[in-house]
Design a protein around this motif. Structure first.
Motif, short mmCIF file in Angstrom:
data_model
loop_
_atom_site.label_atom_id
_atom_site.label_comp_id
_atom_site.label_asym_id
_atom_site.label_seq_id
_atom_site.Cartn_x
_atom_site.Cartn_y
_atom_site.Cartn_z
N SER A 1 0.81 -1.23 0.00
CA SER A 1 0.00 0.00 0.00
C SER A 1 0.84 1.27 0.00
N SER A 2 2.05 1.20 -0.55
CA SER A 2 2.96 2.35 -0.62
C SER A 2 3.40 2.85 0.75
N VAL A 3 3.24 2.03 1.80
CA VAL A 3 3.69 2.42 3.14
C VAL A 3 5.20 2.62 3.11
N GLY A 4 5.65 3.77 3.55
CA GLY A 4 7.07 4.07 3.66
C GLY A 4 7.76 4.49 2.38
N VAL A 5 7.06 4.54 1.25
CA VAL A 5 7.71 4.87 -0.02
C VAL A 5 8.02 6.36 -0.09
N GLU A 6 9.24 6.68 -0.52
CA GLU A 6 9.68 8.06 -0.65
C GLU A 6 10.35 8.25 -2.02
N ILE A 7 10.09 9.40 -2.65
CA ILE A 7 10.75 9.76 -3.90
C ILE A 7 11.74 10.88 -3.61
N ILE A 8 13.02 10.65 -3.93
CA ILE A 8 14.07 11.65 -3.72
C ILE A 8 14.39 12.28 -5.07
N ARG A 9 14.11 13.56 -5.22
CA ARG A 9 14.29 14.26 -6.49
C ARG A 9 15.47 15.22 -6.41
N GLY A 10 15.85 15.77 -7.56
CA GLY A 10 16.92 16.74 -7.60
C GLY A 10 16.62 17.93 -6.71
N GLY A 11 17.59 18.36 -5.91
CA GLY A 11 17.39 19.48 -4.99
C GLY A 11 16.73 19.10 -3.69
N ASP A 12 16.39 17.82 -3.53
CA ASP A 12 15.72 17.34 -2.32
C ASP A 12 16.77 17.08 -1.24
N ASN A 13 16.58 17.67 -0.07
CA ASN A 13 17.54 17.47 1.02
C ASN A 13 16.98 16.60 2.15
N ARG A 14 16.00 15.75 1.82
CA ARG A 14 15.35 14.94 2.85
C ARG A 14 16.02 13.58 3.06
N ARG A 15 17.01 13.21 2.24
CA ARG A 15 17.54 11.85 2.27
C ARG A 15 18.00 11.43 3.67
N ALA A 16 18.83 12.23 4.31
CA ALA A 16 19.36 11.87 5.63
C ALA A 16 18.24 11.79 6.66
N ASP A 17 17.27 12.71 6.58
CA ASP A 17 16.15 12.68 7.53
C ASP A 17 15.31 11.42 7.34
N ILE A 18 15.09 11.03 6.08
CA ILE A 18 14.34 9.81 5.80
C ILE A 18 15.06 8.60 6.39
N ALA A 19 16.37 8.55 6.21
CA ALA A 19 17.15 7.43 6.74
C ALA A 19 17.10 7.38 8.27
N ARG A 20 17.22 8.54 8.91
CA ARG A 20 17.20 8.56 10.38
C ARG A 20 15.84 8.17 10.95
N ALA A 21 14.77 8.46 10.20
CA ALA A 21 13.42 8.15 10.68
C ALA A 21 12.92 6.78 10.20
N TRP A 22 13.75 6.05 9.46
CA TRP A 22 13.33 4.78 8.85
C TRP A 22 12.95 3.76 9.93
N ARG A 23 11.81 3.10 9.77
CA ARG A 23 11.32 2.13 10.76
C ARG A 23 10.96 0.79 10.12
N PHE A 24 11.58 0.51 8.98
CA PHE A 24 11.23 -0.70 8.23
C PHE A 24 12.42 -1.63 8.07
N GLY A 25 13.28 -1.71 9.09
CA GLY A 25 14.42 -2.60 9.03
C GLY A 25 15.71 -1.86 8.74
N ILE A 26 16.78 -2.63 8.53
CA ILE A 26 18.11 -2.02 8.40
C ILE A 26 18.48 -1.72 6.95
N SER A 27 17.59 -2.05 6.02
CA SER A 27 17.88 -1.78 4.61
C SER A 27 16.61 -1.37 3.88
N ALA A 28 16.80 -0.90 2.66
CA ALA A 28 15.67 -0.47 1.82
C ALA A 28 15.98 -0.83 0.38
N LEU A 29 14.93 -0.95 -0.42
CA LEU A 29 15.09 -1.14 -1.85
C LEU A 29 15.11 0.24 -2.50
#
Length: 306
Positions: A142-170
């Protein structure tokens, strides 16, 4: 076959979706003349097994997400010897594990997005591939946890720090263009639907389940070769994983390049939603099958792998 237990609710992130699916299914089965036993599944597996005694003629599995469509409850039902709707243990587990399913799709020559598994620690440190890209949990729906990182997006580190779906991602390349989906019943593809997210930039959880969160165009107005290809790939994916009953494949279609464009298989869902806004019932209705008829077909095709 008259007595059907309906398992719904569950303990995954998709509990609310499952409650909606279950309510719809219970009403439809009763309309079709089945005796139904609704079972709101919680964390106590022993209580679920007790609720299934005496054994019903079949179980309608209306659970979504982890423990409901990943092979866990399917294994319990196989152990108990109770026929159930949708796919068995192996197909359910493979489909829920996006990386495992993708490996099989690649081996079968099906079109998938470029990508790989990435540790969350590495994601926090640097972009794992050129922008834009998609980050998704490997075993959620159901698209739970899905994030799109686009050019100029500075959310990558914040997304990683808030990740709650295990130690890895696709992490996969972002495919521009349009969202398509194809339902399969048995060995038959139903139709191709285009999905237009109304409020958000992609077909996320809110777009899927909120009232008026998306618009569905059926049949999709795409290149005829793409339409036929999507139908063929959906059936092929269903067969590759060994799915049973109904499934639904989601695609991205990049029509910004030369005709007929690029079609990419994202994933297969072995427990398609059956809520008022869901796509599989809509496609069945497009072909003249009512919702009670669809649910009856699922029960009639229930099986046990014991």
């Amino acid at each position: 076959m008259t007595r059907v237990a309906v398992l719904y609710g569950g303990i995954s992130a998709e509990r609310e979706v499952s409650l909606s699916t279950g309510a719809q299914v219970i009403a439809a089965l009763r309309q079709s003349g089945f005796e139904t036993d609704p079972i709101d599944v919680g964390a106590d597996l022993g209580a679920v097994i007790a609720a299934l005694m005496p054994k019903p003629d079949a179980v309608f599995n209306a659970l979504h997400g982890r423990f409901g469509e990943d092979g866990a409850i399917q294994g319990v039902l196989d152990w108990l010897g109770i026929p159930y709707t949708h796919s068995g243990v192996r197909a359910s587990a493979l489909a829920m594990d996006k990386a495992a399913a993708k490996a099989l799709f690649i081996a079968a020559g099906l079109p998938v997005a470029r990508g790989r598994m990435v540790s969350i620690a590495d994601l926090e440190t640097a972009d794992p591939m050129p922008l834009p890209y998609v980050v998704k949990p490997v075993n959620e729906g159901s698209s739970v946890g899905v994030e799109i990182i686009r050019g100029g997006d500075n959310r990558r580190a914040d997304i990683a720090r808030a990740w709650r779906f295990g130690i890895s991602a696709l992490v996969e390349e972002y495919i521009p263009g349009r969202e398509l989906t194809v339902g399969v019943m048995g060995d038959r593809a139903l139709a191709v639907t285009e999905i237009l997210a109304v409020a958000n930039s992609f077909y996320d959880y809110e777009s899927k389940y909120a009232d008026h969160g998306s618009r569905h165009i059926i049949p999709a107005a795409v290149h005829p070769d793409t339409y036929a290809r999507a139908m063929d790939v959906a059936v092929a994916a269903h067969r590759v994983l060994g799915c049973r009953g109904a499934s639904r494949c989601d695609f991205r279609y990049d029509d910004t390049i030369e005709d007929p464009g690029r079609l990419v298989l994202l994933e297969i869902n072995t427990q398609p939603g059956l809520t008022p806004t869901s796509l599989l019932p809509e496609q069945a209705a497009h072909l003249g099958m009512s919702f009670p008829q669809l649910c009856t077909w699922m029960v009639e095709n229930a099986a046990c792998r014991a």
